[in-house]
Design a protein around this motif. Structure first.
Motif, PDB file in Angstrom:
ATOM      1  N   LEU A   1       0.814  -1.223   0.000  1.00 54.08           N
ATOM      2  CA  LEU A   1       0.000   0.000   0.000  1.00 54.08           C
ATOM      3  C   LEU A   1       0.839   1.260   0.000  1.00 54.08           C
ATOM      4  CD1 LEU A   1      -2.881  -0.838   2.502  1.00 54.08           C
ATOM      5  CD2 LEU A   1      -2.658  -1.408   0.086  1.00 54.08           C
ATOM      6  N   GLY A   2       2.130   1.126   0.247  1.00 49.29           N
ATOM      7  CA  GLY A   2       2.981   2.312   0.282  1.00 49.29           C
ATOM      8  C   GLY A   2       2.744   3.189   1.491  1.00 49.29           C
ATOM      9  N   LEU A   3       2.290   2.580   2.608  1.00 44.54           N
ATOM     10  CA  LEU A   3       2.081   3.365   3.826  1.00 44.54           C
ATOM     11  C   LEU A   3       3.405   3.910   4.344  1.00 44.54           C
ATOM     12  CD1 LEU A   3      -0.416   1.069   5.756  1.00 44.54           C
ATOM     13  CD2 LEU A   3      -0.956   3.230   4.636  1.00 44.54           C
ATOM     14  N   HIS A   4       3.330   5.074   4.953  1.00 45.10           N
ATOM     15  CA  HIS A   4       4.501   5.663   5.599  1.00 45.10           C
ATOM     16  C   HIS A   4       4.505   5.407   7.108  1.00 45.10           C
ATOM     17  CE1 HIS A   4       4.891   8.851   2.148  1.00 45.10           C
ATOM     18  NE2 HIS A   4       5.211   7.624   1.778  1.00 45.10           N
ATOM     19  N   ARG A   5       3.304   5.192   7.674  1.00 47.30           N
ATOM     20  CA  ARG A   5       3.202   5.034   9.122  1.00 47.30           C
ATOM     21  C   ARG A   5       1.942   4.245   9.445  1.00 47.30           C
ATOM     22  NH1 ARG A   5       1.744  10.316  12.285  1.00 47.30           N
ATOM     23  NH2 ARG A   5      -0.227   9.789  11.266  1.00 47.30           N
ATOM     24  N   ILE A   6       2.044   3.402  10.482  1.00 50.94           N
ATOM     25  CA  ILE A   6       0.885   2.692  11.009  1.00 50.94           C
ATOM     26  C   ILE A   6       0.772   3.036  12.487  1.00 50.94           C
ATOM     27  CG2 ILE A   6      -0.182   0.443  11.430  1.00 50.94           C
ATOM     28  CD1 ILE A   6       1.337  -0.604   8.994  1.00 50.94           C
ATOM     29  N   VAL A   7      -0.425   3.352  12.931  1.00 49.23           N
ATOM     30  CA  VAL A   7      -0.688   3.810  14.295  1.00 49.23           C
ATOM     31  C   VAL A   7      -1.400   2.713  15.071  1.00 49.23           C
ATOM     32  CG1 VAL A   7      -1.945   5.519  15.693  1.00 49.23           C
ATOM     33  CG2 VAL A   7      -0.787   6.226  13.581  1.00 49.23           C
ATOM     34  N   TRP A   8      -1.086   2.607  16.352  1.00 53.96           N
ATOM     35  CA  TRP A   8      -1.782   1.696  17.274  1.00 53.96           C
ATOM     36  C   TRP A   8      -2.341   2.509  18.428  1.00 53.96           C
ATOM     37  CZ3 TRP A   8      -0.295   1.259  22.414  1.00 53.96           C
ATOM     38  CH2 TRP A   8      -0.958   0.277  23.171  1.00 53.96           C
ATOM     39  N   GLN A   9      -3.580   2.215  18.823  1.00 55.33           N
ATOM     40  CA  GLN A   9      -4.191   2.847  19.980  1.00 55.33           C
ATOM     41  C   GLN A   9      -4.878   1.780  20.821  1.00 55.33           C
ATOM     42  OE1 GLN A   9      -6.442   6.586  19.416  1.00 55.33           O
ATOM     43  NE2 GLN A   9      -5.951   6.435  17.243  1.00 55.33           N
ATOM     44  N   ALA A  10      -4.893   1.979  22.132  1.00 59.29           N
ATOM     45  CA  ALA A  10      -5.615   1.083  23.036  1.00 59.29           C
ATOM     46  C   ALA A  10      -5.915   1.830  24.318  1.00 59.29           C
ATOM     47  CB  ALA A  10      -4.810  -0.179  23.334  1.00 59.29           C
ATOM     48  N   GLU A  11      -6.975   1.398  24.985  1.00 58.40           N
ATOM     49  CA  GLU A  11      -7.307   1.973  26.281  1.00 58.40           C
ATOM     50  C   GLU A  11      -6.189   1.682  27.275  1.00 58.40           C
ATOM     51  OE1 GLU A  11     -10.404   1.065  29.914  1.00 58.40           O
ATOM     52  OE2 GLU A  11     -10.993   0.525  27.860  1.00 58.40           O
ATOM     53  N   ILE A  12      -5.842   2.673  28.080  1.00 55.42           N
ATOM     54  CA  ILE A  12      -4.842   2.454  29.120  1.00 55.42           C
ATOM     55  C   ILE A  12      -5.308   1.338  30.045  1.00 55.42           C
ATOM     56  CG2 ILE A  12      -3.855   3.484  31.204  1.00 55.42           C
ATOM     57  CD1 ILE A  12      -3.519   6.061  29.661  1.00 55.42           C
ATOM     58  N   GLY A  13      -4.438   0.372  30.254  1.00 58.08           N
ATOM     59  CA  GLY A  13      -4.784  -0.814  31.015  1.00 58.08           C
ATOM     60  C   GLY A  13      -4.826  -2.063  30.160  1.00 58.08           C
TER      61      GLY A  13
ATOM     62  N   PRO B   1     -11.520   6.902  29.508  1.00 56.25           N
ATOM     63  CA  PRO B   1     -11.337   7.716  28.297  1.00 56.25           C
ATOM     64  C   PRO B   1      -9.890   7.923  27.884  1.00 56.25           C
ATOM     65  CG  PRO B   1     -11.803   9.127  30.173  1.00 56.25           C
ATOM     66  CD  PRO B   1     -11.941   7.717  30.667  1.00 56.25           C
ATOM     67  N   ASP B   2      -8.956   7.416  28.667  1.00 50.89           N
ATOM     68  CA  ASP B   2      -7.546   7.642  28.370  1.00 50.89           C
ATOM     69  C   ASP B   2      -6.966   6.464  27.611  1.00 50.89           C
ATOM     70  OD1 ASP B   2      -7.489  10.090  29.855  1.00 50.89           O
ATOM     71  OD2 ASP B   2      -7.472   8.885  31.678  1.00 50.89           O
ATOM     72  N   GLY B   3      -6.122   6.775  26.613  1.00 48.03           N
ATOM     73  CA  GLY B   3      -5.551   5.717  25.796  1.00 48.03           C
ATOM     74  C   GLY B   3      -4.067   5.883  25.578  1.00 48.03           C
ATOM     75  N   TRP B   4      -3.425   4.775  25.214  1.00 48.16           N
ATOM     76  CA  TRP B   4      -2.044   4.797  24.752  1.00 48.16           C
ATOM     77  C   TRP B   4      -2.035   4.942  23.238  1.00 48.16           C
ATOM     78  CZ3 TRP B   4      -1.760  -0.036  28.116  1.00 48.16           C
ATOM     79  CH2 TRP B   4      -1.260   0.266  29.390  1.00 48.16           C
ATOM     80  N   VAL B   5      -0.975   5.525  22.720  1.00 53.17           N
ATOM     81  CA  VAL B   5      -0.829   5.639  21.272  1.00 53.17           C
ATOM     82  C   VAL B   5       0.607   5.294  20.908  1.00 53.17           C
ATOM     83  CG1 VAL B   5      -0.299   8.124  21.373  1.00 53.17           C
ATOM     84  CG2 VAL B   5      -1.180   7.118  19.250  1.00 53.17           C
ATOM     85  N   GLY B   6       0.759   4.579  19.814  1.00 50.33           N
ATOM     86  CA  GLY B   6       2.077   4.211  19.322  1.00 50.33           C
ATOM     87  C   GLY B   6       2.116   4.303  17.816  1.00 50.33           C
ATOM     88  N   SER B   7       3.295   4.229  17.251  1.00 49.67           N
ATOM     89  CA  SER B   7       3.439   4.334  15.806  1.00 49.67           C
ATOM     90  C   SER B   7       4.531   3.398  15.323  1.00 49.67           C
ATOM     91  CB  SER B   7       3.753   5.775  15.389  1.00 49.67           C
ATOM     92  OG  SER B   7       4.963   6.216  15.990  1.00 49.67           O
ATOM     93  N   LEU B   8       4.424   3.015  14.069  1.00 47.22           N
ATOM     94  CA  LEU B   8       5.357   2.077  13.458  1.00 47.22           C
ATOM     95  C   LEU B   8       5.747   2.596  12.083  1.00 47.22           C
ATOM     96  CD1 LEU B   8       6.528  -0.956  13.757  1.00 47.22           C
ATOM     97  CD2 LEU B   8       4.669  -1.538  12.188  1.00 47.22           C
ATOM     98  N   LEU B   9       7.050   2.654  11.824  1.00 46.76           N
ATOM     99  CA  LEU B   9       7.570   2.914  10.488  1.00 46.76           C
ATOM    100  C   LEU B   9       8.133   1.602   9.946  1.00 46.76           C
ATOM    101  CD1 LEU B   9       9.437   6.311  11.074  1.00 46.76           C
ATOM    102  CD2 LEU B   9       7.019   5.921  10.504  1.00 46.76           C
ATOM    103  N   ALA B  10       8.354   1.557   8.659  1.00 49.16           N
ATOM    104  CA  ALA B  10       8.816   0.313   8.051  1.00 49.16           C
ATOM    105  C   ALA B  10      10.103  -0.184   8.698  1.00 49.16           C
ATOM    106  CB  ALA B  10       9.009   0.511   6.549  1.00 49.16           C
ATOM    107  N   ALA B  11      10.991   0.728   9.066  1.00 49.25           N
ATOM    108  CA  ALA B  11      12.269   0.331   9.655  1.00 49.25           C
ATOM    109  C   ALA B  11      12.118  -0.230  11.060  1.00 49.25           C
ATOM    110  CB  ALA B  11      13.224   1.521   9.679  1.00 49.25           C
ATOM    111  N   ASP B  12      10.960   0.011  11.704  1.00 49.44           N
ATOM    112  CA  ASP B  12      10.753  -0.447  13.076  1.00 49.44           C
ATOM    113  C   ASP B  12      10.269  -1.883  13.150  1.00 49.44           C
ATOM    114  OD1 ASP B  12      11.297   2.173  13.925  1.00 49.44           O
ATOM    115  OD2 ASP B  12       9.179   2.736  13.801  1.00 49.44           O
ATOM    116  N   LEU B  13       9.781  -2.425  12.042  1.00 48.69           N
ATOM    117  CA  LEU B  13       9.136  -3.733  12.061  1.00 48.69           C
ATOM    118  C   LEU B  13      10.094  -4.778  12.593  1.00 48.69           C
ATOM    119  CD1 LEU B  13       6.366  -4.832  11.266  1.00 48.69           C
ATOM    120  CD2 LEU B  13       7.325  -5.463   9.052  1.00 48.69           C
ATOM    121  N   SER B  14       9.675  -5.521  13.632  1.00 48.75           N
ATOM    122  CA  SER B  14      10.560  -6.479  14.283  1.00 48.75           C
ATOM    123  C   SER B  14      10.709  -7.738  13.439  1.00 48.75           C
ATOM    124  CB  SER B  14      10.032  -6.832  15.675  1.00 48.75           C
ATOM    125  OG  SER B  14       8.763  -7.447  15.575  1.00 48.75           O
ATOM    126  N   ALA B  15      11.733  -8.506  13.763  1.00 49.69           N
ATOM    127  CA  ALA B  15      12.061  -9.697  12.984  1.00 49.69           C
ATOM    128  C   ALA B  15      11.073 -10.815  13.236  1.00 49.69           C
ATOM    129  CB  ALA B  15      13.474 -10.170  13.334  1.00 49.69           C
TER     130      ALA B  15
END
Length: 448
Positions: free
Chosen positions: A146-158, A188-202
């Motif tokens: 898809l040629g994405l530049h970034r993928i975001v993750w969100q989840a409720e704290i906890g 109502p509070d959440g965590w947020v994270g992001s992933l770039l192609a170079a971050d993808l784990s093995a």
């Protein structure tokens, strides 16, 4: 290995997904098959979504009916593909075809070339790294196809298990945000994270061991190891007082609230801590129902009640991970007046500190108290802390800056071996006011 057949194999984001309902888009990787949803999946989706954990942490309807599952696989999922707004996949066993979970991209932004990941694992498939393997495959497909530049993750704290999956995939989880649409019964509070192609784990790395500190937050990071810890219930610790009393260090229970009120109205508590004055039952309820559980939910430490041999409230010990250094802990405590002079505090501090070194991988635990709080100082010195000096105007005490005594405990002080300075070898921000105001103030302790 990715397998993508049908129109729209290559091209810009949106061109790949929009109109893809007529295509067959599949990925086979690490023993999993990710494919588009089918009408015959409805029964398994309905069965999986009876699980209370899926209903707790997602926005799935509750109760989840069979018609909800049918609507998802026959209308909502195909519509996301057609509109180019998402790429929802069924996650199946590549050999047997059994449905194991769900993993997909949502809220896709063709301008920023960004998308958000979402996933759940069916109850019968947990403990096998399904979400991690599926997440890696999906993210790799998003970047490469898809040629994405970034993928975001969100989840409720906890939601530490979701956080652990994200970290194992390679997401950098470094922020919080207010959730626009919290799950049912959630916060109502959440965590947020992001992933770039170079971050993808093995591939193949599903563990939470590895690097104890620093570096990107991958599967071997300190973040991942702690996410695994805080995903479990808060433990009960044990200590033995000098008189032989076995102390239990546990979560706070409703019968503890009135003793907390009494302890926080004690003149010594008011003198040496920043508890509200006068201390009300509502203050104790906030502490017991919101603050203390919130510390564990956020994964920033733990609040333990010191309970005597009859499980009666005898005090509190709080250990928090420093916002400035993730390998340093901050200690605070308060002992109820009837329990003072019995050696409960040093015994409890030793037990909690040992847990901090071995479970949290701390390399240093710090104590601070207002200059003159000799009972607090004697308690930590009995527990093995080394007094390190006085810091001028280090604490804010009821609107005035006051000098603080400082002490610290290292793993070796408790006889715990270390692995060269990165934590005990045996180990696998200002948080706001506590009810006793104990963080950084070393409250009234055991003078005996």
């Amino acid at each position: 290995m990715n397998r993508n057949t049908g129109p729209g194999r290559a091209g810009p984001l949106g061109g790949v997904v929009a109109g893809s309902s007529a295509a067959t888009i599949e990925m086979v990787e690490a023993g999993l098959l990710l494919r588009q949803w089918r009408a015959e999946d409805a029964e398994d989706v309905h069965r999986a979504c009876q699980d209370p954990e899926i209903r707790r942490w997602t926005r799935a309807p509750s109760p989840y009916r069979r018609e909800d599952a049918v609507d998802f696989v026959t209308r909502l999922a195909p519509r996301a593909w057609t509109a180019g707004s998402g790429a929802p996949f069924a996650v199946c066993d590549a050999a047997t075809g059994e449905l194991l979970g769900s993993c997909g991209l949502v809220t896709m932004d063709p301008v920023l070339r960004s998308a958000e990941i979402g996933y759940w694992t069916a109850p019968w498939a947990r403990g096998r790294g399904v979400a991690v393997r599926a997440g890696r495959a999906l993210c790799r497909w998003g970047f490469e196809e898809l040629g994405l530049h970034r993928i975001v993750w969100q989840a409720e704290i906890g939601n530490h298990l979701s956080r652990l999956v994200a970290l194992r995939v390679g997401f950098q989880v470094a922020g919080e945000l207010r959730l626009a649409d919290p799950p049912h019964g959630g916060v109502p509070d959440g965590w947020v994270g992001s992933l770039l192609a170079a971050d993808l784990s093995a591939e193949g790395d599903l563990s939470d061991g590895g690097r104890p500190e620093g570096g990107p937050a991958g599967s071997g990071s300190l973040q991942a190891r702690r996410a695994a810890l805080f995903a479990a219930p808060q433990p009960v610790l044990f200590a033995r007082a000098p008189d032989g009393t076995e102390l239990r260090l546990r979560q706070l229970h409703e019968p503890d609230l009135d003793p907390i009120v009494q302890a926080c109205r004690d003149p010594e508590s008011v003198r040496w801590t920043t508890v509200p004055d006068p201390y009300q039952r509502s203050d104790a309820e906030f502490f017991g129902y919101e603050y203390a559980p919130g510390v564990w939910r956020r994964g920033t430490g733990a609040v333990f009640v010191i309970a005597d041999g009859s499980d009666r409230y005898a005090g509190i010990v709080e250990l928090r991970i420093s916002a400035a250094d993730p390998l340093v802990g901050d200690l605070g405590f308060m002992v109820a007046p009837p329990a003072r002079g019995r050696g409960y505090c040093p015994a409890a501090v030793v037990a909690v500190s040992a847990w901090g070194f071995t479970a949290l991988n701390l390399v240093r635990i710090e104590w601070r108290a207002n200059v003159g709080n000799t009972a607090s100082r004697r308690a930590v010195e009995k527990a093995g802390f080394t007094f390190e000096g006085t810091a001028r105007h280090a604490l804010n005490h009821r609107g005035a800056r006051v000098d603080a005594w400082i002490g610290a405990l290292l793993p070796g002080d408790l006889g715990l071996a270390t692995d060269g300075g990165s934590g005990p070898a045996a180990a696998d921000s200002d948080p706001g006011p506590s009810p006793a105001g104990i963080r950084g103030t070393g409250g009234p302790a055991d003078p005996g």
